[in-house]
Design a protein around this motif. Structure first.
Motif, short mmCIF file in Angstrom:
data_model
loop_
_atom_site.label_atom_id
_atom_site.label_comp_id
_atom_site.label_asym_id
_atom_site.label_seq_id
_atom_site.Cartn_x
_atom_site.Cartn_y
_atom_site.Cartn_z
N GLN A 144 -12.31 40.35 44.71
CA GLN A 144 -13.00 40.60 43.45
C GLN A 144 -14.51 40.64 43.66
O GLN A 144 -15.05 39.86 44.45
CB GLN A 144 -12.66 39.50 42.43
CG GLN A 144 -11.20 39.45 42.05
CD GLN A 144 -10.91 38.35 41.05
OE1 GLN A 144 -11.73 37.46 40.85
NE2 GLN A 144 -9.74 38.42 40.41
N GLN A 194 -6.48 38.84 46.56
CA GLN A 194 -7.23 39.73 45.66
C GLN A 194 -8.72 39.62 45.98
O GLN A 194 -9.28 38.52 46.01
CB GLN A 194 -6.99 39.37 44.19
CG GLN A 194 -5.58 39.63 43.71
CD GLN A 194 -5.42 39.33 42.25
OE1 GLN A 194 -6.30 38.75 41.63
NE2 GLN A 194 -4.27 39.70 41.68
N TYR A 240 -12.35 36.23 47.51
CA TYR A 240 -11.01 36.66 47.95
C TYR A 240 -10.04 35.51 47.72
O TYR A 240 -10.05 34.51 48.44
CB TYR A 240 -11.04 37.05 49.43
CG TYR A 240 -9.72 37.58 49.93
CD1 TYR A 240 -9.31 38.87 49.62
CD2 TYR A 240 -8.89 36.78 50.72
CE1 TYR A 240 -8.10 39.37 50.08
CE2 TYR A 240 -7.68 37.26 51.18
CZ TYR A 240 -7.28 38.55 50.86
OH TYR A 240 -6.08 39.03 51.32
#
Length: 302
Positions: free
Chosen positions: A63, A61, A57
């Motif tokens: 991922q 974002q 993170y």
């Protein structure tokens, strides 16, 4: 009103009874499997623990990075393919040997006098009360070049020089069959002891021979016991590590041994986890087939 609301909030007795096994299954199977599955998609790393995280993170974002290379390597590397095939071969042959030896034993126990059946069952179970490591060590002493077996054969003059049995696949088969034979005998005995002997008497009155009655009545009726015993032997033998490691040789390649080497020698936890996941998927196949067979039989009876 408060008591009524509390009673509504409390789980019903049957929900509680059913919920306990599901909680146990979640804690000791689903959760560990999820952890192993997560590690199988990671990459090996020089760290503690020795693998990278599959999610991150950063900058608001989230991922997820799944590394499929571990599974692709299992399919492309002959070592792992040979290990899976070797484990399946070892498990299949060992299961057939246990069935061929265990069925007559279970049949004899089921047809023995009632007061002696418990004694025979205890004799079958008694070896399992000793740790498997000690029992395998005992077989090392029996099968070695200067062990009890070669000493006895040379003593009576059957052989002139020691037989090379230890550190071969033959020694592994002997150890596996000895260790897992009770798991074949007990389900077969539990099935055979419930058979209605009047069916055999009726077949005999109609002129059927004993062998014919056995193949056409006893064996079909014991199908569930055969399947249960075979699964109890086949599934653990596929992942067996102790017996191949102690009794086998360099040509004995099984997935349990490879798993140990990847986890502890190579410190490649992602590859080892992928090996374990694939092995579990393979073992799920006979379990699913067994459940389908049971469901069809229940539908036929209904």
């Amino acid at each position: 009103m408060k008591l009524a609301k509390q009673r509504l909030l409390l789980p019903k007795g049957r929900h509680l009874v059913i919920g306990v096994p599901f909680v146990w299954l979640f804690m000791f199977f689903i959760l560990p499997f999820a952890i192993v599955l997560k590690i199988s998609f990671a990459e090996a790393d020089v760290a503690i623990p020795p693998y990278t995280e599959i999610y991150s993170y950063v900058d608001q974002q989230f991922q997820i990075l799944l590394n499929m290379g571990n599974y692709l390597m299992l399919a492309s590397d002959e070592l792992y393919v040979s290990a899976y095939l070797g484990s399946l071969k070892m498990a299949t042959i060992s299961t057939l040997l246990c069935l061929l030896i265990g069925y007559p034993m279970a049949y004899a126990i089921a047809r023995a006098p009632k007061e002696m059946q418990l004694v025979y069952v205890l004799l079958i179970m008694m070896p399992t009360w000793t740790a498997i490591l000690i029992r395998v060590y005992a077989w090392m002493g029996i099968l070695s070049n200067n062990g009890l077996l070669n000493g006895a054969l040379m003593g009576i003059g059957l052989i002139d020089e020691p037989l090379i049995i230890l550190n071969t696949n033959l020694a592994v088969y002997i150890g596996v069959v000895y260790s897992y034979l009770p798991f074949m005998v007990l389900p077969l005995y539990a099935n055979l002891v419930k058979h209605d002997l009047s069916l055999l008497e009726a077949a005999s009155d109609l002129g059927a021979r004993s062998l014919t009655s056995f193949w056409k009545i006893t064996v079909p009726l014991s199908k569930n016991g055969i399947i249960a015993g075979s699964m109890l032997v086949f599934i653990p033998v596929v992942g067996e590590f102790v017996i191949p490691e102690m009794l086998g040789g360099p040509e004995t390649l099984m997935i349990g041994k490879v798993l140990w080497q990847e986890f502890f020698n190579n410190r490649d936890w992602p590859v080892a986890s992928a090996l374990a996941v694939v092995m579990l998927v393979i073992l799920m196949v006979p379990i699913i087939l067994f459940n389908r067979n049971e469901a069809k039989e229940l539908e036929a009876k209904a």
